[in-house]
Design an enzyme around this catalytic site. Structure first.
Site: not given
Ligand SMILES: NC(=O)c1ccc[n+]([C@@H]2O[C@H](COP(=O)([O-])OP(=O)(O)OC[C@H]3O[C@@H](n4cnc5c(N)ncnc54)[C@H](OP(=O)(O)O)[C@@H]3O)[C@@H](O)[C@H]2O)c1
Length: 335
Positions: A12, A38, A126, A210, A238
């Site tokens: 995201v 990272s 989403c 949700k 989706h």
């Molecule tokens: N994917 C979707 O369709 C979608 C839609 C709506 C909402 N969301 C929400 O958006 C959020 C992110 O989802 P995503 O799909 O982008 O996940 P993702 O691809 O797994 O990315 C997670 C991000 O969070 C960072 N992170 C993880 N642990 C951390 C920590 N302890 N401290 C600081 N940063 C940390 C990671 O950084 P590192 O690289 O350093 O690990 C990475 O930048 C979630 O809350 C999810 O529910 C997702």
């Protein structure tokens, strides 16, 4: 305008960067933040390399708007700190049902941004975001009584690790090797899993609840909503099969016209081979596509339709940036 993205290295976060780049917002400073893992790596934005900072040492005072896309636990801990200095737009589910936090899809309920008590705005799930965009014009016309949704969700909804795993598992199956499931409860390659997020006592999953609760909060608390959420071996976008019962008599022609003219929606519904949209075609598009619109004559005033949208864009990054644009237009962001 100083902007920070927490979770900038994730699915995201990277999409938020891409959308910010395309939208041409005037940004003075852009701060990219992630975990210590990272921190120090570099990400390109508009030809410039930006160093990723560690959230533990990031100075939240530097931003006017802070996007959070690093999961619920990080939002819970850091969003209230960020909100002292900047307006937070949170992609996680942590604040969505907080009555003091507006849950916004701008073309549906931007008016709810009039009161921002905690300086935090939540971005919906989403599957909900693309659903309410297609329900809003129909609700305005015929007043929705009940909605039944079955989702066909891509693995990117779970983050970047599940995407890598789908590819890995597919390769293993094709090469006749043992398949391991790390991010899924069962094999996802060549399969369908009727389980997203944790189970609740009533048998529904959190993802399903949700969809119900968020749709009511955004659109209208009087609408009855029930959902079944299923994960498919699709990388991005989706899809949703949606059955709607209205209070007023419906006209399919009026429904098609209203959907096609609603901001962010497009009707592709030719009732012939290929005359509908699939997840692959929606990938990378800002548009929510509606196909297979037809009357359901098993109930009074019933309609069926198929909704497809890029979950990383409409369901997350695009919606979050459009919230920011609305705040900028209203001059209601910052401390
Ligand atoms: N994917 C979707 O369709 C979608 C839609 C709506 C909402 N969301 C929400 O958006 C959020 C992110 O989802 P995503 O799909 O982008 O996940 P993702 O691809 O797994 O990315 C997670 C991000 O969070 C960072 N992170 C993880 N642990 C951390 C920590 N302890 N401290 C600081 N940063 C940390 C990671 O950084 P590192 O690289 O350093 O690990 C990475 O930048 C979630 O809350 C999810 O529910 C997702």
């Amino acid at each position: 305008m100083n902007i920070a993205i927490i979770g900038a290295t994730g699915n995201v976060g990277r999409k938020i960067l891409e959308v910010l780049g395309k939208k041409g917002l005037s940004i003075s400073n852009l701060y990219l933040v992630a975990s210590s893992k990272s921190a120090g790596s570099k990400i390109e934005f508009k030809g410039k390399e930006i160093k990723v900072e560690d959230i533990e040492t990031f100075d939240f005072k530097k931003a006017d708007i802070t996007f959070f896309a690093a999961g619920g636990k990080i939002s819970q801990k850091f969003a209230p700190i960020a909100a002292k200095y900047s307006t937070v737009i949170d992609n996680s589910s942590f604040f969505r049902m907080d009555s003091d936090v507006p849950l916004i899809v701008p073309q549906v309920n931007a008016h709810q941004l009039d009161i921002i008590k905690k300086n935090i705005i939540a971005n919906p799930n989403c599957s909900t975001a693309q659903l309410v965009i297609a329900l809003k014009p129909l609700h305005d016309l015929f007043v929705i009584k009940r909605v039944v949704i079955s989702t066909y969700q891509s693995v990117s909804g779970g983050g970047k690790a599940p995407m890598d795993e789908l590819i890995e598992q597919t390769r293993s199956v094709l090469e006749n090797k043992k398949v391991e499931s790390k991010n899924f409860t069962k094999q996802i390659a060549f399969n369908a899993i009727p389980h997203i997020d944790e189970f609740e006592e009533n048998g529904y999953t959190k993802e399903e609840l949700k969809m119900t609760n968020e749709t009511k909060k955004i659109l209208d608390n009087n609408i009855e909503v029930t959902a079944t959420c299923v994960r498919l071996p699709v990388l991005v976008s989706h899809s949703e099969s949606v059955n709607i019962e209205f209070k007023k008599p419906i006209s399919i022609e009026k429904a098609r016209y209203a959907l096609d003219n609603f901001q962010g929606c497009k009707v592709i519904d030719e009732r012939s081979d290929g005359g509908y949209i699939t997840p692959l075609e929606a990938q990378g598009s800002d548009t929510t596509f509606i196909s297979r619109i037809r009357e359901d004559d098993t109930v009074d005033n019933g309609l069926n339709m198929w909704i497809v949208s890029d979950n990383l864009l409409r369901g997350a990054a695009l919606n979050a940036v459009e919230i920011a644009e609305t705040l900028i237009k209203n001059n209601s962001y910052g401390k």
